[in-house]
Motif scaffolding. Structure first.
Motif, PDB file in Angstrom:
ATOM      1  N   SER A 162       0.830  -1.194   0.000  1.00 16.31           N
ATOM      2  CA  SER A 162       0.000   0.000   0.000  1.00 16.31           C
ATOM      3  C   SER A 162       0.866   1.246   0.000  1.00 16.31           C
ATOM      4  N   GLN A 163       0.360   2.304  -0.588  1.00 17.60           N
ATOM      5  CA  GLN A 163       1.013   3.605  -0.516  1.00 17.60           C
ATOM      6  C   GLN A 163       0.475   4.429   0.658  1.00 17.60           C
ATOM      7  N   SER A 164      -0.483   3.841   1.413  1.00 13.20           N
ATOM      8  CA  SER A 164      -1.097   4.557   2.533  1.00 13.20           C
ATOM      9  C   SER A 164      -0.511   4.178   3.879  1.00 13.20           C
ATOM     10  N   ARG A 165       0.158   3.032   3.952  1.00 12.64           N
ATOM     11  CA  ARG A 165       0.719   2.584   5.220  1.00 12.64           C
ATOM     12  C   ARG A 165       1.827   1.577   4.930  1.00 12.64           C
ATOM     13  N   ALA A 166       2.487   1.129   5.978  1.00 12.99           N
ATOM     14  CA  ALA A 166       3.603   0.204   5.817  1.00 12.99           C
ATOM     15  C   ALA A 166       3.125  -1.136   5.252  1.00 12.99           C
ATOM     16  N   ASP A 167       3.985  -1.753   4.464  1.00 10.90           N
ATOM     17  CA  ASP A 167       3.678  -3.070   3.924  1.00 10.90           C
ATOM     18  C   ASP A 167       3.574  -4.078   5.068  1.00 10.90           C
ATOM     19  N   ARG A 168       2.758  -5.128   4.825  1.00 13.69           N
ATOM     20  CA  ARG A 168       2.649  -6.178   5.829  1.00 13.69           C
ATOM     21  C   ARG A 168       2.281  -7.476   5.143  1.00 13.69           C
ATOM     22  N   ASP A 169       2.597  -8.574   5.794  1.00 15.52           N
ATOM     23  CA  ASP A 169       2.196  -9.898   5.335  1.00 15.52           C
ATOM     24  C   ASP A 169       1.293 -10.522   6.389  1.00 15.52           C
ATOM     25  N   LEU A 170       0.279 -11.243   5.912  1.00 15.20           N
ATOM     26  CA  LEU A 170      -0.666 -11.924   6.794  1.00 15.20           C
ATOM     27  C   LEU A 170      -0.558 -13.413   6.516  1.00 15.20           C
ATOM     28  N   THR A 171      -0.213 -14.203   7.519  1.00 16.14           N
ATOM     29  CA  THR A 171      -0.098 -15.639   7.315  1.00 16.14           C
ATOM     30  C   THR A 171      -1.486 -16.277   7.245  1.00 16.14           C
ATOM     31  N   TRP A 172      -1.506 -17.515   6.803  1.00 16.72           N
ATOM     32  CA  TRP A 172      -2.789 -18.236   6.776  1.00 16.72           C
ATOM     33  C   TRP A 172      -3.371 -18.359   8.180  1.00 16.72           C
ATOM     34  N   GLY A 173      -2.522 -18.594   9.166  1.00 12.78           N
ATOM     35  CA  GLY A 173      -3.024 -18.677  10.536  1.00 12.78           C
ATOM     36  C   GLY A 173      -3.632 -17.363  10.990  1.00 12.78           C
ATOM     37  N   CYS A 200      -7.236  -4.071   0.402  1.00 12.97           N
ATOM     38  CA  CYS A 200      -6.375  -4.270   1.566  1.00 12.97           C
ATOM     39  C   CYS A 200      -6.850  -5.516   2.304  1.00 12.97           C
ATOM     40  N   PRO A 201      -6.055  -6.048   3.251  1.00 11.24           N
ATOM     41  CA  PRO A 201      -6.454  -7.265   3.947  1.00 11.24           C
ATOM     42  C   PRO A 201      -7.785  -7.151   4.678  1.00 11.24           C
ATOM     43  N   GLU A 202      -8.098  -5.982   5.241  1.00 14.17           N
ATOM     44  CA  GLU A 202      -9.360  -5.832   5.953  1.00 14.17           C
ATOM     45  C   GLU A 202     -10.554  -6.079   5.033  1.00 14.17           C
ATOM     46  N   ALA A 203     -10.441  -5.685   3.755  1.00 17.04           N
ATOM     47  CA  ALA A 203     -11.523  -5.946   2.801  1.00 17.04           C
ATOM     48  C   ALA A 203     -11.703  -7.436   2.595  1.00 17.04           C
ATOM     49  N   THR A 210      -2.495  -7.894  -2.270  1.00 17.39           N
ATOM     50  CA  THR A 210      -3.440  -6.775  -2.317  1.00 17.39           C
ATOM     51  C   THR A 210      -2.634  -5.503  -2.539  1.00 17.39           C
ATOM     52  N   ILE A 211      -2.959  -4.778  -3.601  1.00 20.53           N
ATOM     53  CA  ILE A 211      -2.202  -3.592  -3.999  1.00 20.53           C
ATOM     54  C   ILE A 211      -3.131  -2.391  -3.954  1.00 20.53           C
ATOM     55  N   ASP A 212      -2.735  -1.381  -3.194  1.00 21.39           N
ATOM     56  CA  ASP A 212      -3.535  -0.161  -3.084  1.00 21.39           C
ATOM     57  C   ASP A 212      -2.661   1.039  -3.370  1.00 21.39           C
ATOM     58  N   GLY A 213      -3.108   1.872  -4.319  1.00 25.33           N
ATOM     59  CA  GLY A 213      -2.382   3.090  -4.634  1.00 25.33           C
ATOM     60  C   GLY A 213      -2.359   3.339  -6.123  1.00 25.33           C
ATOM     61  N   ASP A 214      -1.537   4.264  -6.536  1.00 28.45           N
ATOM     62  CA  ASP A 214      -1.374   4.601  -7.943  1.00 28.45           C
ATOM     63  C   ASP A 214      -0.569   3.489  -8.614  1.00 28.45           C
ATOM     64  N   PRO A 215      -1.160   2.789  -9.602  1.00 22.64           N
ATOM     65  CA  PRO A 215      -0.459   1.645 -10.196  1.00 22.64           C
ATOM     66  C   PRO A 215       0.793   2.025 -10.968  1.00 22.64           C
ATOM     67  N   ALA A 216       0.970   3.316 -11.266  1.00 20.48           N
ATOM     68  CA  ALA A 216       2.138   3.754 -12.035  1.00 20.48           C
ATOM     69  C   ALA A 216       3.066   4.643 -11.220  1.00 20.48           C
ATOM     70  N   THR A 242     -11.661  -2.708  -5.352  1.00 15.43           N
ATOM     71  CA  THR A 242     -12.665  -3.609  -4.779  1.00 15.43           C
ATOM     72  C   THR A 242     -13.990  -3.555  -5.527  1.00 15.43           C
ATOM     73  N   ALA A 243     -14.082  -2.716  -6.562  1.00 21.24           N
ATOM     74  CA  ALA A 243     -15.331  -2.593  -7.321  1.00 21.24           C
ATOM     75  C   ALA A 243     -15.361  -3.502  -8.544  1.00 21.24           C
ATOM     76  N   TRP A 244     -14.234  -4.121  -8.882  1.00 20.94           N
ATOM     77  CA  TRP A 244     -14.122  -4.895 -10.120  1.00 20.94           C
ATOM     78  C   TRP A 244     -14.195  -6.379  -9.791  1.00 20.94           C
ATOM     79  N   MET A 245     -14.806  -7.167 -10.682  1.00 18.12           N
ATOM     80  CA  MET A 245     -14.878  -8.602 -10.436  1.00 18.12           C
ATOM     81  C   MET A 245     -13.502  -9.247 -10.308  1.00 18.12           C
ATOM     82  N   MET A 246     -12.456  -8.598 -10.855  1.00 16.08           N
ATOM     83  CA  MET A 246     -11.117  -9.161 -10.708  1.00 16.08           C
ATOM     84  C   MET A 246     -10.679  -9.166  -9.249  1.00 16.08           C
ATOM     85  N   TRP A 247     -11.275  -8.308  -8.420  1.00 14.91           N
ATOM     86  CA  TRP A 247     -10.957  -8.380  -6.992  1.00 14.91           C
ATOM     87  C   TRP A 247     -11.482  -9.688  -6.416  1.00 14.91           C
TER      88      TRP A 247
END
Length: 654
Positions: A113-124, A155-158, A334-340, A314-319
Motif C-alpha cells: 500500500s502507498q497509505s501505510r507500511a507493507d505487511r504480510d498476513l499468514t494463513w493462521g 487491503c487485507p481488511e476488505a 493486495t495492492i492499493d495506490g497509484d499503479p504507475a 474492490t469494485a471490479w470482479m477481478m478483486w
C-alpha cells in the motif's frame, strides 16, 4: 520484434500433462472416470456436452465439502432457471480459509500500500482474523441474508470482512474508495446494507485523499445502516464509527461457517454504471466456488504455494477473482495506490518482492510499459503466467511480454465479465499463445458467435453467446423478483441463449478475437467493425496516446457520421497533417467506409475506474441524451474528461 496477428509465440511444453494442474485433472479423469482426453479440444467438448459429468468431476477433484445431500448436479438444462447441485450445502469462506491445505505459517496475503507500511498476513493470522470478524459482525446483529457493504481500498481488511460476511451466510458487496457518494448510493441503496465497513482516506501516489465527507454523505444516504465500522486505514479516522481493530480484538473467534444452499447469495457485483443505473448482479456461494476452482487451477495453473498479483479495486470482479486465489492455496497480493507510481515498474517490482507466479496486467498497462520502454531484464521474477483482461490486447503487447519475460512465461489473455464473475474465452496450459488472439473457449463454457438470425458463424463477427448453463451465471438481479429484468438483459434477443453483449470472431480452431461491445459496433454501409480493430490502427500511430470512436447512425438509412476523438502526446497537434495520416491509415488497414468524417482532439478519453472506454455513453450524449441519465461522473477515472463531449453535443443541438 515484428509480429503479426496469429503468429505463435508460445507452445505448451512436452511435459505439460505432467507439470500442469489441467494435466493432473486429465490424469484424474482417466483414473476415476475412465475418460481418455488428451488435449484441450477433447476436454472442452466433453465439458460442454456432459455438464453433469464435468461439474461433478470439478466438485470431486477439488474435494468440495458438502454438508447436505445432493439430489442432482443440473436439475434441468435450461436458461434462465437452471438449478445446480440441488440439496447440497456448502460455504465459500470455508473453502477459501481451508486454502487447499495451506499451513498456518505460510503467507496468505502480501499487503502492499502507498497509505501505510507493507505487511504480510499468514494463513493462521487470516483464519483467526476472519473468525474474529465473523463474531464481531454477529455481535452487530448480522445474520444469514443480511447485507454487509465495504467502501474500501484493496487491503487485507476488505478480504477479511468479505470472508467473515460469507462465513455467516450474509451477503457482501463492495465499492472502490475512489467512488463518489452518488455512485456508491446508486449501488448500495439497491441492496439496503445493515453494516458499512469503511476507510476514512487513502494515499494515491504522493497525494493524500481524505474521504471523511464522502463517508458521511454515503452514510446519510443509506437509511438501512445500523453500524459503520472504520478499519482505521493509515492516518485517517471516521468520527462516530465502530473501531475495526477494537471489535476484532474483543471478539471470541467464531470457529464455524454457516452451510448454505448452492445458490445462496454470496456477493452482489455491480455493472459499470456507465450506461444507466448499475445492475445489482447476485452471485451464489456454489457458482463462484466451482467456477473459480476450475478457472484458477485449470486455466491459470495456480496451486498451493503460488502467489497471484493482479492490480484491482474492490469494485471490479477481478478483486473477487484475486481473493479466490485462496481457494487453491495460492497467496494473494493486495495492492492499493497509484499503479504507475513512482513509475511503471512498481508493479513488476512488487511481483519480484512477493514472489508472484501469476501477474495480472491489463492491456492498457502492458501497452504503456511498451511505449515507455520499460526494461524488466534486471528483475528476478518467478512469474509463470501473465494474465490480461478488460479489453483486447494488440499483437504488439503479446510480443512485448515475450521479449521481456522470455519463452518460459505463458500469456493468458481472456474475456468474460462481471455477469459471470469469470472468463468465457481464455488460454490454459494446453493451448498455444498466438499474437493478438485469445487461444480458445473456457472449459465448461458453451460459447459461440451468432449472426442476427441466431445462427452460428465462424470466421466473421457475431454476437458472443453462451448456449448452455454455467454454474456462475447470476442467481438473479437484486430486486428482480419475477426475473423479468434478468430475462430482458440476457435472454430477450435469443430465447434460451445467453447474450453477453460482446462482438467476437471465432475461428474454426476455437481461437477468437473480441472486437468490442456489440452495442458500440461500427456499421457503415453494411460493413460491421469492432472498435478494438479501429483502436489498434489509430493508437499505433506516432503522436497518438489514446482514442475513442463513435458512429452516429442516420435514421434515414445513410452512413451516418463517424467521429474519431484522439488524445495526442506532448507537442503533437491535431492538425491537417495528422488528420490526413489518420484517415490514410484507417483507409488502408480497415476499409474506406471506416474513414472518420471528423477527427476531434480531446484532453483525455473518458474511462471508468477499471479503464474501459465509455463508447456508448459518449455516443448517447452526442445523440442528445442528458449526461446525468447515461453516466455517473463518480464512476469515471477522470470526471472532467466528459466535458468536451457534453460541449460538442450542445453545439450540435444548438
Amino acid at each position: 520484434m515484428s509480429v503479426h496477428t496469429g503468429d505463435v509465440l508460445w507452445r505448451p511444453p512436452d511435459d505439460v500433462l505432467d507439470t500442469s494442474e489441467v494435466g493432473r485433472f486429465l490424469t484424474w479423469l482417466h483414473t476415476h472416470r475412465a475418460l481418455d482426453l488428451s488435449d484441450h479440444d477433447a476436454l472442452w467438448q466433453w465439458s460442454v456436452e456432459d455438464l453433469d459429468g464435468f461439474w461433478s468431476a470439478i466438485w470431486e477433484f477439488f474435494g468440495i465439502h458438502d454438508r447436505g445431500t445432493r439430489t442432482s448436479v443440473l436439475a434441468e438444462r435450461v436458461m434462465p432457471g437452471s438449478r445446480w447441485f440441488t440439496g447440497s450445502l456448502l460455504n465459500y469462506a470455508e473453502h477459501a480459509l481451508r486454502g487447499a491445505g495451506a499451513q498456518d505459517s505460510a503467507v496468505a496475503i502480501h499487503a502492499r500500500s502507498q497509505s501505510r507500511a507493507d505487511r504480510d498476513l499468514t494463513w493462521g493470522e487470516l483464519r483467526d482474523a476472519v473468525a474474529r470478524a465473523a463474531r464481531a459482525l454477529t455481535d452487530l446483529g448480522v445474520g444469514p441474508g443480511d447485507r454487509v457493504a465495504g467502501y474500501l481500498p484493496n487491503c487485507p481488511e476488505a478480504v477479511v470482512a468479505f470472508l467473515a460476511t460469507a462465513a455467516l451466510g450474509a451477503v457482501w458487496s463492495s465499492c472502490a474508495i475512489e467512488f463518489g457518494p452518488r455512485s456508491v448510493i446508486d449501488r448500495f441503496g439497491q441492496i439496503e446494507p445493515v453494516v458499512l465497513v469503511v476507510a476514512g482516506g487513502y494515499r494515491y501516489g504522493t497525494k493524500d485523499v481524505d474521504r471523511g465527507d464522502q463517508v458521511a454523505a454515503i452514510t446519510a444516504g443509506l437509511p438501512t445502516l445500523r453500524h459503520v465500522v472504520d478499519i482505521e486505514y493509515g492516518a485517517w479516522r471516521v468520527d462516530g464509527a465502530t473501531s475495526w481493530s477494537a471489535a476484532l480484538a474483543g471478539a471470541e473467534p467464531l470457529d464455524r461457517t454457516t452451510p448454505v444452499p448452492f445458490d445462496h447469495p454470496l456477493v452482489v457485483l455491480f455493472s459499470s454504471g456507465t450506461t444507466g443505473r448499475p445492475k445489482a448482479i447476485v452471485h451464489g456461494h456454489g457458482g463462484v466456488l466451482v467456477e473459480h476452482l476450475k478457472n484458477h487451477a485449470l486455466s491459470w495453473d495456480l496451486r498451493r504455494g503460488d502467489v497471484i498479483a493482479w492490480y484491482s479495486t474492490t469494485a471490479w470482479m477481478m478483486w473477487n477473482a484475486l481473493v479466490s486465489g485462496l481457494l487453491v492455496g495460492a497467496g494473494i497480493v493486495t495492492i492499493d495506490g497509484d499503479p504507475a507510481h513512482p513509475d511503471l515498474t512498481w508493479q513488476w517490482r512488487l511481483a519480484q518482492e512477493t514472489g508472484a507466479t501469476l501477474m495480472g496486467a491489463s492491456p492498457g498497462f502492458i501497452m504503456a510499459c511498451r511505449s515507455a520502454g520499460v526494461d524488466l531484464s534486471g528483475l528476478d521474477l518467478r512469474i509463470r503466467v501473465v494474465g490480461s483482461a478488460g479489453s483486447p490486447l494488440p499483437p504488439e503487447g503479446y510480443a512485448w511480454i515475450g521479449e521481456q519475460l522470455g519463452p518460459r512465461v505463458q500469456l493468458n489473455v481472456g474475456s468474460g465479465g462481471t455477469d459471470v464473475c469469470s472468463g468465457l474465452v481464455q488460454n490454459n496450459p494446453l493451448l498455444p499463445v498466438r499474437a493478438g488472439v485469445i487461444s480458445g473457449r473456457a472449459l465448461g463454457v458453451d460459447v459461440h458467435a451468432y449472426d442476427d438470425a441466431g445462427l452460428e458463424v465462424i470466421g466473421e463477427p457475431g454476437e458472443l453467446v453462451v448456449t448452455s448453463p454455467m454454474p456462475s451465471m447470476p442467481v438473479g438481479l437484486w430486486g428482480d423478483a419475477d426475473g423479468s429484468r434478468l430475462r430482458a438483459t440476457y435472454f430477450e434477443r435469443f430465447p434460451g441463449v445467453w447474450q453477453h453483449g460482446d462482438w467476437i470472431v471465432f475461428e474454426s480452431d476455437g481461437s477468437c478475437v473480441v472486437t468490442g461491445r456489440s452495442d458500440a459496433t461500427l456499421n457503415r454501409g453494411g460493413v460491421r467493425l469492432g472498435t478494438a480493430e479501429f483502436y489498434r490502427v489509430v493508437e499505433e500511430l506516432p503522436g497518438i496516446a489514446d482514442s475513442l470512436v463513435v458512429h452516429l447512425e442516420d435514421p434515414a438509412g445513410g452512413n451516418g457520421e463517424l467521429i474519431l476523438f484522439v488524445t495526442t502526446t506532448a507537442g503533437v497537434e491535431v492538425d491537417d497533417a495528422l488528420v490526413d495520416t489518420l484517415r490514410a491509415a484507417l483507409r488502408t488497414s480497415l476499409s474506406p467506409r471506416h474513414v472518420p468524417d471528423r477527427v476531434v482532439g480531446v484532453r483525455a478519453v473518458p474511462r471508468n475506474l477499471t479503464g474501459k472506454k465509455l463508447e456508448l455513453p459518449v455516443k448517447r450524449i452526442l445523440q442528445g441524451a442528458t449526461p446525468h441519465d447515461v453516466v455517473s461522473r463518480d464512476a469515471l477515472a477522470d470526471p472532467a474528461s466528459l466535458d468536451p463531449f457534453i460541449a460538442l453535443a450542445a453545439e450540435v443541438s444548438a
